[in-house]
Motif scaffolding. Structure first.
Motif, PDB file in Angstrom:
ATOM      1  N   UNK A  72       0.858  -1.376  -0.160  1.00 46.29           N
ATOM      2  CA  UNK A  72      -0.126  -0.031  -0.170  1.00 46.29           C
ATOM      3  C   UNK A  72       0.796   1.154   0.179  1.00 46.29           C
ATOM      4  N   UNK A  73       0.984   1.981  -1.045  1.00 46.90           N
ATOM      5  CA  UNK A  73       1.748   2.935  -1.448  1.00 46.90           C
ATOM      6  C   UNK A  73       1.439   4.359  -1.680  1.00 46.90           C
ATOM      7  N   UNK A  74       1.925   5.334  -1.010  1.00 48.06           N
ATOM      8  CA  UNK A  74       1.312   6.536  -0.995  1.00 48.06           C
ATOM      9  C   UNK A  74       2.633   7.320  -2.073  1.00 48.06           C
ATOM     10  N   UNK A  75       1.979   8.378  -2.949  1.00 49.56           N
ATOM     11  CA  UNK A  75       2.868   9.314  -3.725  1.00 49.56           C
ATOM     12  C   UNK A  75       2.429  10.709  -3.005  1.00 49.56           C
ATOM     13  N   UNK A  76       3.502  11.178  -2.452  1.00 49.80           N
ATOM     14  CA  UNK A  76       3.179  12.776  -1.588  1.00 49.80           C
ATOM     15  C   UNK A  76       3.856  13.626  -2.339  1.00 49.80           C
ATOM     16  N   UNK A  77       3.382  14.803  -2.096  1.00 56.39           N
ATOM     17  CA  UNK A  77       3.994  16.248  -2.689  1.00 56.39           C
ATOM     18  C   UNK A  77       2.797  17.174  -2.697  1.00 56.39           C
ATOM     19  N   UNK A  78       3.360  18.228  -2.837  1.00 59.33           N
ATOM     20  CA  UNK A  78       2.468  19.536  -2.828  1.00 59.33           C
ATOM     21  C   UNK A  78       1.849  19.718  -4.037  1.00 59.33           C
ATOM     22  N   UNK A  79       0.881  20.610  -4.398  1.00 58.89           N
ATOM     23  CA  UNK A  79       0.138  21.003  -5.515  1.00 58.89           C
ATOM     24  C   UNK A  79       1.242  21.184  -6.670  1.00 58.89           C
ATOM     25  N   UNK A  80       1.177  20.601  -7.857  1.00 58.58           N
ATOM     26  CA  UNK A  80       2.008  20.934  -8.825  1.00 58.58           C
ATOM     27  C   UNK A  80       3.218  20.053  -8.818  1.00 58.58           C
ATOM     28  N   UNK A  81       3.279  19.156  -8.029  1.00 60.85           N
ATOM     29  CA  UNK A  81       4.748  18.253  -7.918  1.00 60.85           C
ATOM     30  C   UNK A  81       4.860  17.407  -8.926  1.00 60.85           C
ATOM     31  N   UNK A  82       3.757  16.963  -9.568  1.00 61.77           N
ATOM     32  CA  UNK A  82       3.808  15.964 -10.772  1.00 61.77           C
ATOM     33  C   UNK A  82       3.190  14.635 -10.257  1.00 61.77           C
ATOM     34  N   UNK A  83       2.379  14.650  -8.911  1.00 65.66           N
ATOM     35  CA  UNK A  83       1.723  13.437  -8.512  1.00 65.66           C
ATOM     36  C   UNK A  83       0.768  12.585  -9.611  1.00 65.66           C
ATOM     37  N   UNK A  84      -0.097  13.564  -9.844  1.00 67.09           N
ATOM     38  CA  UNK A  84      -1.183  13.224 -10.752  1.00 67.09           C
ATOM     39  C   UNK A  84      -0.587  12.726 -12.224  1.00 67.09           C
ATOM     40  N   UNK A  85       0.447  13.465 -12.653  1.00 69.69           N
ATOM     41  CA  UNK A  85       0.995  13.030 -13.856  1.00 69.69           C
ATOM     42  C   UNK A  85       1.523  11.764 -13.851  1.00 69.69           C
ATOM     43  N   UNK A  86       1.922  11.617 -12.754  1.00 65.24           N
ATOM     44  CA  UNK A  86       2.780  10.308 -12.255  1.00 65.24           C
ATOM     45  C   UNK A  86       1.728   9.044 -12.456  1.00 65.24           C
ATOM     46  N   UNK A  87       0.536   9.404 -11.657  1.00 64.06           N
ATOM     47  CA  UNK A  87      -0.557   8.263 -11.858  1.00 64.06           C
ATOM     48  C   UNK A  87      -0.934   8.122 -13.267  1.00 64.06           C
ATOM     49  N   UNK A  88      -1.159   9.100 -13.968  1.00 64.90           N
ATOM     50  CA  UNK A  88      -1.610   8.868 -15.265  1.00 64.90           C
ATOM     51  C   UNK A  88      -0.591   8.106 -16.088  1.00 64.90           C
ATOM     52  N   UNK A  89       0.734   8.237 -15.875  1.00 65.99           N
ATOM     53  CA  UNK A  89       1.639   7.628 -16.633  1.00 65.99           C
ATOM     54  C   UNK A  89       1.569   6.174 -16.485  1.00 65.99           C
TER      55      UNK A  89
END
Length: 243
Positions: free
Chosen positions: A57-74
Motif C-alpha cells: 500500500x503505497x502513497x505518492x506524496x507532494x505539494x500541488x503541482x509536484x507531478x503526482x497526478x501526472x505520475x499516476x496517469x503515466x
C-alpha cells in the motif's frame, strides 16, 4: 516471477506551454499549421525511478503541482512519458479524475452499466454486482437521477463503488475521496485495507497525511517533478511535513 507490481524507470514528462494568447481555435490551427507557435517547455517529471512491490500500500506524496497526478496517469497508461518507461504487472482499476468514464446526462443506474462496459465487464456480470454497488455507494434513493444533479461526493461514491466491485491487481486512487464525507472516507479506507490484505497493490495520492498514514506502508516524495526520497510512510511523511 517479479515481486514488483510497478517499476518506474527514468521517467520524465515534458509539456509545451504556449507563450502567447490565442483567442480562437481558428487562429490556433493557423499558427500551428504555419509552425508559428512559441512554447515554453515544462517538465512535470524529471528522471523519476522507483519500484512498488506487489501487495504494497503505497502513497505518492507532494505539494500541488509536484507531478503526482501526472505520475499516476503515466502508471495508468493515460499518458506516455517523454522519456523513460513504466512496467505494470497486473490489471489496474484507476480512480484518477472525478467523473471519468461517466456521462453526466445519464442516471446513476445507466452509468453503472456504461462504466462497467468501459472497464470490460459483461452486462450479466454488472447485473450480478449491481445491488452490491448501490449498497456500498449508499445511493439507493438516487439511482434514477442524472449524475449532473449529483454532488461531487456522490459521484466519488459511485466511482469508487464501481472500481472496487472486483479485486484488481492494482488500485490507483487520486484525491477523489477527499470530496466525500468523513464516514464514507472511513468506509473506503476499510475496503482498501481489505483489498491490500488480499493481495491488491494500492497506490494512493492524498493531501491528507493522516489518511495515507492510516492506509499506506510505504511512500515516495515528489518535489517539483523530482524524486526526493522513498521509504516507510512515517519517514517520508515527516520529511514532507518538515520540508
Amino acid at each position: 516471477m517479479t515481486k514488483n507490481a510497478v517499476e518506474v524507470s527514468g521517467v520524465s514528462m515534458r509539456f509545451n506551454l504556449a507563450r502567447e494568447r490565442v483567442d480562437s481555435l481558428k487562429e490556433y490551427m493557423i499558427r500551428a499549421l504555419k509552425k508559428n507557435m512559441n512554447y515554453d517547455e515544462f517538465y512535470a517529471l524529471k528522471d523519476v525511478s522507483f519500484k512498488i512491490q506487489k501487495g504494497d500500500s503505497f502513497a505518492i506524496i507532494g505539494s500541488n503541482g509536484s507531478g503526482k497526478s501526472t505520475l499516476l496517469k503515466i502508471i495508468s497508461g493515460i499518458f506516455k512519458p517523454t522519456t523513460g518507461k513504466v512496467e505494470v504487472n497486473g490489471s489496474i482499476a484507476p480512480l484518477i479524475e472525478l467523473g471519468a468514464g461517466f456521462d453526466m446526462e445519464l442516471t446513476a443506474r445507466e452509468n453503472i452499466f456504461l462504466n462497467g462496459a468501459v472497464l470490460g465487464y459483461s452486462k450479466k456480470f454488472i447485473l450480478e454486482k449491481y445491488d452490491e454497488i448501490i449498497s456500498f455507494s449508499e445511493l439507493h434513493n438516487f439511482v434514477d437521477v442524472p449524475l449532473k444533479n449529483f454532488s461531487s461526493g456522490m459521484v466519488a461514491r459511485l466511482g469508487f463503488s464501481i472500481a472496487t466491485m472486483v479485486q484488481p491487481d492494482i488500485l490507483i486512487v487520486d484525491e477523489i475521496l477527499s470530496v466525500g464525507d468523513y464516514s464514507f472516507q472511513e468506509k473506503c479506507e476499510k475496503r482498501m485495507k481489505e483489498m491490500t490484505d488480499n493481495g491488491t497493490t494500492l497506490i494512493l495520492v492524498s493531501h491528507s497525511i493522516e489518511q495515507v498514514k492510516k492506509v499506506c506502508n510505504n511512500a515516495v516524495l515528489i518535489r517539483e517533478g523530482e524524486l526526493v526520497t522513498i521509504g516507510p510512510i512515517e519517514d517520508v511523511s515527516n520529511l514532507y511535513l518538515n520540508g
